[in-house]
Scaffold this motif. Structure first.
Motif, PDB file in Angstrom:
ATOM      1  N   ALA A  19     -16.356  -3.087 -12.175  1.00  0.00           N
ATOM      2  CA  ALA A  19     -16.359  -2.456 -13.585  1.00  0.00           C
ATOM      3  C   ALA A  19     -15.841  -0.975 -13.505  1.00  0.00           C
ATOM      4  N   VAL A  20     -16.165  -0.189 -12.609  1.00  0.00           N
ATOM      5  CA  VAL A  20     -15.682   1.349 -12.613  1.00  0.00           C
ATOM      6  C   VAL A  20     -14.341   1.366 -11.725  1.00  0.00           C
ATOM      7  N   ALA A  21     -13.591   2.121 -12.200  1.00  0.00           N
ATOM      8  CA  ALA A  21     -12.214   2.445 -11.469  1.00  0.00           C
ATOM      9  C   ALA A  21     -11.715   1.452 -10.350  1.00  0.00           C
ATOM     10  N   PRO A  22     -11.407   0.142 -11.403  1.00  0.00           N
ATOM     11  CA  PRO A  22     -10.834  -1.067 -10.557  1.00  0.00           C
ATOM     12  C   PRO A  22      -9.379  -0.681 -10.043  1.00  0.00           C
ATOM     13  N   LEU A  23      -9.300  -1.545  -8.913  1.00  0.00           N
ATOM     14  CA  LEU A  23      -7.709  -1.355  -8.334  1.00  0.00           C
ATOM     15  C   LEU A  23      -6.934  -1.819  -9.316  1.00  0.00           C
ATOM     16  N   ILE A  24      -6.086  -1.283 -10.065  1.00  0.00           N
ATOM     17  CA  ILE A  24      -5.048  -1.818 -10.848  1.00  0.00           C
ATOM     18  C   ILE A  24      -3.929  -0.661 -11.069  1.00  0.00           C
ATOM     19  N   PRO A  25      -2.608  -1.096 -10.993  1.00  0.00           N
ATOM     20  CA  PRO A  25      -1.580  -0.081 -11.306  1.00  0.00           C
ATOM     21  C   PRO A  25      -1.739   0.632 -12.389  1.00  0.00           C
ATOM     22  N   ALA A  26      -1.466   2.156 -12.359  1.00  0.00           N
ATOM     23  CA  ALA A  26      -1.624   2.948 -13.644  1.00  0.00           C
ATOM     24  C   ALA A  26      -0.421   2.285 -14.520  1.00  0.00           C
ATOM     25  N   ALA A  27      -0.327   2.819 -15.899  1.00  0.00           N
ATOM     26  CA  ALA A  27       0.571   2.040 -16.740  1.00  0.00           C
ATOM     27  C   ALA A  27       1.966   2.726 -16.066  1.00  0.00           C
ATOM     28  N   ASP A  28       1.858   4.025 -15.769  1.00  0.00           N
ATOM     29  CA  ASP A  28       3.310   4.683 -15.312  1.00  0.00           C
ATOM     30  C   ASP A  28       3.681   4.701 -13.872  1.00  0.00           C
ATOM     31  N   ALA A  29       2.994   3.708 -13.297  1.00  0.00           N
ATOM     32  CA  ALA A  29       3.099   3.778 -11.634  1.00  0.00           C
ATOM     33  C   ALA A  29       4.338   3.056 -11.333  1.00  0.00           C
ATOM     34  N   THR A  30       5.146   3.231 -10.249  1.00  0.00           N
ATOM     35  CA  THR A  30       6.199   2.281  -9.803  1.00  0.00           C
ATOM     36  C   THR A  30       5.707   1.514  -8.743  1.00  0.00           C
ATOM     37  N   VAL A  31       5.737   0.029  -8.763  1.00  0.00           N
ATOM     38  CA  VAL A  31       5.298  -0.874  -7.798  1.00  0.00           C
ATOM     39  C   VAL A  31       6.187  -0.749  -6.479  1.00  0.00           C
ATOM     40  N   LEU A  32       5.697  -0.671  -5.458  1.00  0.00           N
ATOM     41  CA  LEU A  32       6.570  -0.593  -4.373  1.00  0.00           C
ATOM     42  C   LEU A  32       6.145  -1.762  -3.312  1.00  0.00           C
ATOM     43  N   ASP A  33       6.891  -2.823  -3.334  1.00  0.00           N
ATOM     44  CA  ASP A  33       6.327  -3.891  -2.423  1.00  0.00           C
ATOM     45  C   ASP A  33       6.725  -3.830  -1.084  1.00  0.00           C
ATOM     46  N   THR A  34       6.024  -3.682   0.029  1.00  0.00           N
ATOM     47  CA  THR A  34       6.622  -3.284   1.110  1.00  0.00           C
ATOM     48  C   THR A  34       6.427  -4.700   1.987  1.00  0.00           C
ATOM     49  N   THR A  35       6.381  -5.899   1.555  1.00  0.00           N
ATOM     50  CA  THR A  35       6.360  -7.069   2.470  1.00  0.00           C
ATOM     51  C   THR A  35       7.223  -7.057   3.111  1.00  0.00           C
ATOM     52  N   ASP A  36       8.795  -6.799   3.017  1.00  0.00           N
ATOM     53  CA  ASP A  36       9.715  -6.995   3.662  1.00  0.00           C
ATOM     54  C   ASP A  36      10.313  -5.627   4.301  1.00  0.00           C
ATOM     55  N   LEU A  37       9.594  -4.535   3.972  1.00  0.00           N
ATOM     56  CA  LEU A  37      10.081  -3.318   4.209  1.00  0.00           C
ATOM     57  C   LEU A  37       9.198  -2.657   5.669  1.00  0.00           C
ATOM     58  N   ASP A  38      10.049  -2.062   6.572  1.00  0.00           N
ATOM     59  CA  ASP A  38       9.336  -1.316   7.545  1.00  0.00           C
ATOM     60  C   ASP A  38       8.876   0.145   7.173  1.00  0.00           C
ATOM     61  N   ALA A  39       8.137   0.989   7.841  1.00  0.00           N
ATOM     62  CA  ALA A  39       7.530   2.113   7.342  1.00  0.00           C
ATOM     63  C   ALA A  39       8.883   3.122   6.991  1.00  0.00           C
ATOM     64  N   ASP A  40       9.878   3.018   7.690  1.00  0.00           N
ATOM     65  CA  ASP A  40      10.910   4.098   7.224  1.00  0.00           C
ATOM     66  C   ASP A  40      11.578   3.803   6.181  1.00  0.00           C
ATOM     67  N   GLN A  41      11.850   2.369   6.003  1.00  0.00           N
ATOM     68  CA  GLN A  41      12.647   1.920   4.732  1.00  0.00           C
ATOM     69  C   GLN A  41      11.792   2.148   3.582  1.00  0.00           C
ATOM     70  N   ALA A  42      10.339   1.927   3.683  1.00  0.00           N
ATOM     71  CA  ALA A  42       9.436   2.366   2.307  1.00  0.00           C
ATOM     72  C   ALA A  42       9.319   3.926   2.357  1.00  0.00           C
ATOM     73  N   LEU A  43       9.469   4.564   3.268  1.00  0.00           N
ATOM     74  CA  LEU A  43       9.646   6.029   3.126  1.00  0.00           C
ATOM     75  C   LEU A  43      11.003   6.361   2.233  1.00  0.00           C
ATOM     76  N   ASP A  44      12.273   6.052   2.656  1.00  0.00           N
ATOM     77  CA  ASP A  44      13.132   6.014   1.948  1.00  0.00           C
ATOM     78  C   ASP A  44      13.268   5.689   0.541  1.00  0.00           C
ATOM     79  N   VAL A  45      12.655   4.321   0.213  1.00  0.00           N
ATOM     80  CA  VAL A  45      12.550   4.216  -1.186  1.00  0.00           C
ATOM     81  C   VAL A  45      11.903   5.003  -2.069  1.00  0.00           C
ATOM     82  N   ALA A  46      10.589   5.526  -1.428  1.00  0.00           N
ATOM     83  CA  ALA A  46       9.721   6.399  -2.021  1.00  0.00           C
ATOM     84  C   ALA A  46      10.342   7.783  -2.083  1.00  0.00           C
ATOM     85  N   LEU A  47      11.169   8.247  -1.044  1.00  0.00           N
ATOM     86  CA  LEU A  47      11.851   9.750  -1.449  1.00  0.00           C
ATOM     87  C   LEU A  47      12.749   9.698  -2.410  1.00  0.00           C
ATOM     88  N   ALA A  48      13.608   8.373  -2.583  1.00  0.00           N
ATOM     89  CA  ALA A  48      14.682   8.379  -3.640  1.00  0.00           C
ATOM     90  C   ALA A  48      13.910   8.377  -4.988  1.00  0.00           C
TER      91      ALA A  48
END
Ligand code: CDP
Length: 206
Positions: free
Chosen positions: A169-198
């Protein structure tokens, strides 16, 4: 600058948060560690979760075993208690507003950073990946640390913990309305970092 990173277990939040902090010269706070320390302290010292949260010290954040899956499960149980979350909130907000010098800002990762702790964050990322990919990563991480680990069990325990985090009930795990979803299923750590930096560059044009 405050960067909020939320998401389910083993999605790569910590790795991404640490790399972003290093790259951008920001301080880093792993808020999951606070909940892990509260859960473990309550268990080991026979305290109520509320007592453990209110009396948390730096030494409690430096205990062996905090990264274990057992501590993760204990964390997600105490994390559903409003008084525990309240006791940890001021510390997290203070860290974001006044990061240790010389940092001019902070990266915080957890479950409710973009929604509750830092709703004013300039960048909000919701980092996720398929349950199988996340369980595979956690399984590998545990094995590399020399802990015994069974993939099917890691997957099952992770699903239980995610469900508890999403359904509370309190502070459940949900994306904030203004969050960008980053799906890392097919990304390695360096690729995820590049997407986030961009993404950060696009939000903060020089
Ligand atoms: O590393 P991992 O993603 O597996 O977990 P963690 O970030 O260390 O968080 C452990 C547990 O603490 C989570 O399952 C949540 O129940 C809780 N937590 C929370 O409720 N709010 C936060 N801001 C951070 C963690």
């Amino acid at each position: 600058m405050i960067i909020a990173i939320d998401g389910p277990a083993a999605a790569g939040k910590g790795t991404l948060a640490r790399s972003l902090a290093k790259r951008l010269g920001l301080a880093y706070l792993d808020t999951g560690l606070l909940y892990r320390a509260v859960g473990q302290k309550a268990q080991r010292q026979g305290l109520t979760p509320e007592e453990a949260a209110r009396s948390l010290t730096a030494a409690d954040l430096d205990q062996p075993g905090l990264r274990s899956e057992e501590a993760g499960q204990a964390a997600s149980k105490v994390a559903a208690i409003q008084e525990v979350r309240q006791a940890l909130l001021a510390f997290q907000r203070r860290f974001a507003a006044h990061p240790p010098p010389p940092a001019q800002g902070a990266v915080l990762d957890g479950r409710d950073i973009g929604t509750v702790v830092c709703p004013e964050a300039s960048v909000k990322l919701f980092v996720t990946a398929s349950a199988e990919a996340r369980a595979q990563r956690r399984h590998k991480e545990l094995r590399e640390r020399g802990e015994s680990s069974i993939y099917a069990r890691v997957l099952e325990e992770m699903r239980a913990r995610d469900a508890r985090d999403q359904e509370r009930a309190v502070a459940p795990l949900i994306p904030a309305a203004d969050a960008t979803v980053l799906d890392t299923t097919d990304l390695d750590a360096d690729q995820a970092l590049d997407v986030a930096l961009a993404l950060i560059a696009s939000k903060n044009p020089a």
